[in-house]
Design an enzyme around this catalytic site. Structure first.
Site, PDB file in Angstrom:
ATOM      1  N   ASP A  11      89.964 -21.827 -58.497  1.00  0.00           N
ATOM      2  CA  ASP A  11      90.590 -21.313 -59.733  1.00  0.00           C
ATOM      3  C   ASP A  11      91.008 -19.866 -59.439  1.00  0.00           C
ATOM      4  O   ASP A  11      90.478 -18.926 -60.025  1.00  0.00           O
ATOM      5  CB  ASP A  11      89.600 -21.383 -60.915  1.00  0.00           C
ATOM      6  CG  ASP A  11      88.306 -20.625 -60.676  1.00  0.00           C
ATOM      7  OD1 ASP A  11      87.918 -20.429 -59.507  1.00  0.00           O
ATOM      8  OD2 ASP A  11      87.663 -20.214 -61.670  1.00  0.00           O
ATOM      9  N   ASP A  16      87.954 -16.056 -55.170  1.00  0.00           N
ATOM     10  CA  ASP A  16      88.589 -17.255 -54.599  1.00  0.00           C
ATOM     11  C   ASP A  16      89.663 -16.812 -53.596  1.00  0.00           C
ATOM     12  O   ASP A  16      89.818 -17.412 -52.525  1.00  0.00           O
ATOM     13  CB  ASP A  16      89.274 -18.084 -55.691  1.00  0.00           C
ATOM     14  CG  ASP A  16      88.329 -18.495 -56.801  1.00  0.00           C
ATOM     15  OD1 ASP A  16      87.881 -19.646 -56.818  1.00  0.00           O
ATOM     16  OD2 ASP A  16      88.024 -17.650 -57.667  1.00  0.00           O
ATOM     17  N   ASN A  40      88.873 -19.133 -63.982  1.00  0.00           N
ATOM     18  CA  ASN A  40      88.964 -17.677 -64.118  1.00  0.00           C
ATOM     19  C   ASN A  40      90.221 -17.278 -64.880  1.00  0.00           C
ATOM     20  O   ASN A  40      90.254 -16.277 -65.584  1.00  0.00           O
ATOM     21  CB  ASN A  40      89.042 -17.017 -62.737  1.00  0.00           C
ATOM     22  CG  ASN A  40      87.730 -17.085 -61.988  1.00  0.00           C
ATOM     23  OD1 ASN A  40      86.673 -16.986 -62.587  1.00  0.00           O
ATOM     24  ND2 ASN A  40      87.816 -17.268 -60.685  1.00  0.00           N
ATOM     25  N   THR A 127      85.359 -23.874 -55.359  1.00  0.00           N
ATOM     26  CA  THR A 127      84.989 -22.517 -55.768  1.00  0.00           C
ATOM     27  C   THR A 127      85.385 -22.244 -57.218  1.00  0.00           C
ATOM     28  O   THR A 127      85.433 -21.089 -57.639  1.00  0.00           O
ATOM     29  CB  THR A 127      85.637 -21.456 -54.842  1.00  0.00           C
ATOM     30  OG1 THR A 127      87.065 -21.556 -54.958  1.00  0.00           O
ATOM     31  CG2 THR A 127      85.239 -21.653 -53.396  1.00  0.00           C
ATOM     32  N   PHE A 169      79.099 -19.535 -64.262  1.00  0.00           N
ATOM     33  CA  PHE A 169      80.453 -19.761 -64.769  1.00  0.00           C
ATOM     34  C   PHE A 169      81.074 -21.101 -64.345  1.00  0.00           C
ATOM     35  O   PHE A 169      81.599 -21.836 -65.182  1.00  0.00           O
ATOM     36  CB  PHE A 169      81.363 -18.602 -64.313  1.00  0.00           C
ATOM     37  CG  PHE A 169      82.788 -18.748 -64.778  1.00  0.00           C
ATOM     38  CD1 PHE A 169      83.166 -18.334 -66.043  1.00  0.00           C
ATOM     39  CD2 PHE A 169      83.753 -19.308 -63.948  1.00  0.00           C
ATOM     40  CE1 PHE A 169      84.484 -18.486 -66.479  1.00  0.00           C
ATOM     41  CE2 PHE A 169      85.059 -19.453 -64.374  1.00  0.00           C
ATOM     42  CZ  PHE A 169      85.428 -19.046 -65.639  1.00  0.00           C
ATOM     43  N   ASN A 170      81.079 -21.414 -63.048  1.00  0.00           N
ATOM     44  CA  ASN A 170      81.795 -22.622 -62.596  1.00  0.00           C
ATOM     45  C   ASN A 170      81.212 -23.895 -63.195  1.00  0.00           C
ATOM     46  O   ASN A 170      81.941 -24.819 -63.548  1.00  0.00           O
ATOM     47  CB  ASN A 170      81.762 -22.735 -61.055  1.00  0.00           C
ATOM     48  CG  ASN A 170      82.647 -21.705 -60.398  1.00  0.00           C
ATOM     49  OD1 ASN A 170      83.534 -21.139 -61.040  1.00  0.00           O
ATOM     50  ND2 ASN A 170      82.402 -21.448 -59.125  1.00  0.00           N
ATOM     51  N   HIS A 242      80.663 -14.428 -54.098  1.00  0.00           N
ATOM     52  CA  HIS A 242      80.371 -15.826 -54.467  1.00  0.00           C
ATOM     53  C   HIS A 242      81.182 -16.827 -53.624  1.00  0.00           C
ATOM     54  O   HIS A 242      80.643 -17.607 -52.855  1.00  0.00           O
ATOM     55  CB  HIS A 242      80.705 -16.057 -55.939  1.00  0.00           C
ATOM     56  CG  HIS A 242      80.071 -15.081 -56.881  1.00  0.00           C
ATOM     57  ND1 HIS A 242      78.708 -14.984 -57.039  1.00  0.00           N
ATOM     58  CD2 HIS A 242      80.616 -14.175 -57.728  1.00  0.00           C
ATOM     59  CE1 HIS A 242      78.436 -14.060 -57.949  1.00  0.00           C
ATOM     60  NE2 HIS A 242      79.578 -13.548 -58.383  1.00  0.00           N
ATOM     61  N   ASP A 243      82.488 -16.825 -53.849  1.00  0.00           N
ATOM     62  CA  ASP A 243      83.323 -17.873 -53.241  1.00  0.00           C
ATOM     63  C   ASP A 243      83.485 -17.711 -51.721  1.00  0.00           C
ATOM     64  O   ASP A 243      83.449 -18.706 -50.995  1.00  0.00           O
ATOM     65  CB  ASP A 243      84.690 -17.917 -53.934  1.00  0.00           C
ATOM     66  CG  ASP A 243      84.551 -18.313 -55.400  1.00  0.00           C
ATOM     67  OD1 ASP A 243      83.483 -18.850 -55.775  1.00  0.00           O
ATOM     68  OD2 ASP A 243      85.490 -18.097 -56.173  1.00  0.00           O
TER      69      ASP A 243
HETATM   70  C1  BDR Z   1      82.033 -17.899 -59.931  1.00  0.00           C
HETATM   71  O1  BDR Z   1      82.705 -17.653 -61.165  1.00  0.00           O
HETATM   72  C2  BDR Z   1      83.982 -17.143 -60.946  1.00  0.00           C
HETATM   73  O2  BDR Z   1      84.277 -16.109 -61.843  1.00  0.00           O
HETATM   74  C3  BDR Z   1      84.039 -16.711 -59.495  1.00  0.00           C
HETATM   75  O3  BDR Z   1      85.335 -16.895 -58.975  1.00  0.00           O
HETATM   76  C4  BDR Z   1      83.032 -17.612 -58.820  1.00  0.00           C
HETATM   77  O4  BDR Z   1      83.626 -18.809 -58.396  1.00  0.00           O
HETATM   78  C5  BDR Z   1      80.779 -17.044 -59.906  1.00  0.00           C
HETATM   79  O5  BDR Z   1      79.956 -17.384 -60.959  1.00  0.00           O
HETATM   80 CA    CA Z   2      86.036 -19.086 -58.352  1.00  0.00          CA
END
Ligand code: BDR
Ligand code: CA
Length: 320
Positions: A11, A16, A40, A127, A169-170, A242-243
């Site tokens: 996203d 990402d 996102n 991701t 979030f994801n 993260h990603d």
């Molecule tokens: C995830 O949430 C998104 O905002 C970032 O791109 C990442 O994939 C982290 O929680």
């Molecule tokens: Ca992401």
């Protein structure tokens, strides 16, 4: 050198974008395609960002497929405070002008075909929210046997969540999809906040990247925006990776220590919707109610090695 056939479903937000740039800069990865999903930012923004980032990496030959514009059950909540309103912290104008669009093949069909064409070899990295992958595996159960591995950035296992007490979030953006993907029974590695929050880039890293050419300088600007977004939470200029870590783990599993445990995703709780629930009971007790198949969960990371790997790759990028 045998290259790892890779697919990224994303996203495209800031991290990402950094994950895509890592994949394109890694010689042992063969990025076959990218599919986009709303999360996102809107699907349109995620797709435009993906095309722009691939153009920056001189990777215009990698097909981009647009996917789901909404989660399966509930409306989308974007993340502008972390990624800016365009998903890239306002940096899209720094990317090369787009000379192509996403292909007409949908994300779900493209993922399905890639799994079949590269049966037992393809590594699928997610991701973003898991809407596309859920639709793909629900429409073709054979994918479960076809992939080499699915690597998902998502969840908070033993640490607090980032959008709810335990929700990340994801997973929380599309809990129904996450449940389908995380319990499908394919070989799956979860890269949760437990490890991604430990791999951070600071001000020194942005300064180093800024001296290493235009694509690395873009990474530096993206990191700088991300560092500011995380400053209130972390109290310093540090951006969690993260990603990028999910892609790094897909390419080099030795970066992390893992545990294999059954898990599922809570889809109903008033305070827990979108949380990953891991079943740590002894096997004998699990037998009565198994909540899901075993998932490989990353529980610790060699943060130094991961950071070095990311910085090396971004530093070596040649711009398109
Ligand atoms: C995830 O949430 C998104 O905002 C970032 O791109 C990442 O994939 C982290 O929680
Ligand atoms: Ca992401």
């Amino acid at each position: 050198m045998e290259r790892i056939p890779l697919w990224i479903d994303c996203d495209t937000g800031i991290d990402d974008a950094l994950a895509l740039l890592l994949a394109t800069a890694t010689p042992e990865a063969q990025l076959l395609g990218v599919s986009t999903v709303a999360g996102n930012c809107s699907l349109e923004d995620a797709t435009a960002n993906t095309l722009g980032v691939l153009a920056l990496a001189d990777a215009n030959d990698i097909p981009v497929h647009a996917g789901a514009s909404q989660p399966l059950a509930e409306p989308l909540h974007l993340a502008p405070s972390i990624h800016g309103t365009d998903g890239l912290g306002g940096l899209r104008p720094m990317l090369p002008a787009l000379r192509r669009r996403a292909t007409s093949l949908s994300a779900v069909e493209a993922v399905r075909r890639a799994c079949h064409e590269h049966a037992r070899h393809l590594v699928l990295v997610a991701t973003g929210p898991l809407t596309n992958l859920a639709l793909a595996v629900a429409s073709d159960r054979a994918l479960v046997e076809m992939v080499s591995r699915v690597v998902v950035m998502g969840g908070a296992v033993r640490v607090p969540g980032n959008v709810g007490p335990n929700a990340e979030f994801n997973i929380a953006t599309d809990p129904e999809a996450a449940r389908i993907v995380l319990t499908a029974g394919w070989p799956l590695t979860l890269v949760p906040l437990d490890v991604t929050m430990r791999v951070r880039m600071g001000a020194k890293d942005t300064a180093t990247l800024r001296k290493q050419g235009p694509a690395a300088a873009f990474c530096a600007d993206a990191l700088a925006f991300y560092q500011e977004a995380y400053r209130p939470e972390l109290g310093m200029r540090a951006a969690p990776m993260h990603d990028p870590l999910a892609v790094a783990v897909a390419l080099d599993p030795r970066l992390v220590a893992t545990e294999d445990l059954p898990l599922s995703v809570e889809t109903r709780g008033e305070f827990t919707r979108g949380s990953v629930v891991v079943d740590r009971r002894p096997r004998t007790r699990q037998e009565s109610v198994a909540i899901g198949p075993l998932t490989r969960i990353c529980v610790a990371v060699d943060a130094h090695a991961a950071r070095q790997r990311l910085l090396r790759s971004w530093g070596g990028l040649s711009a398109g």
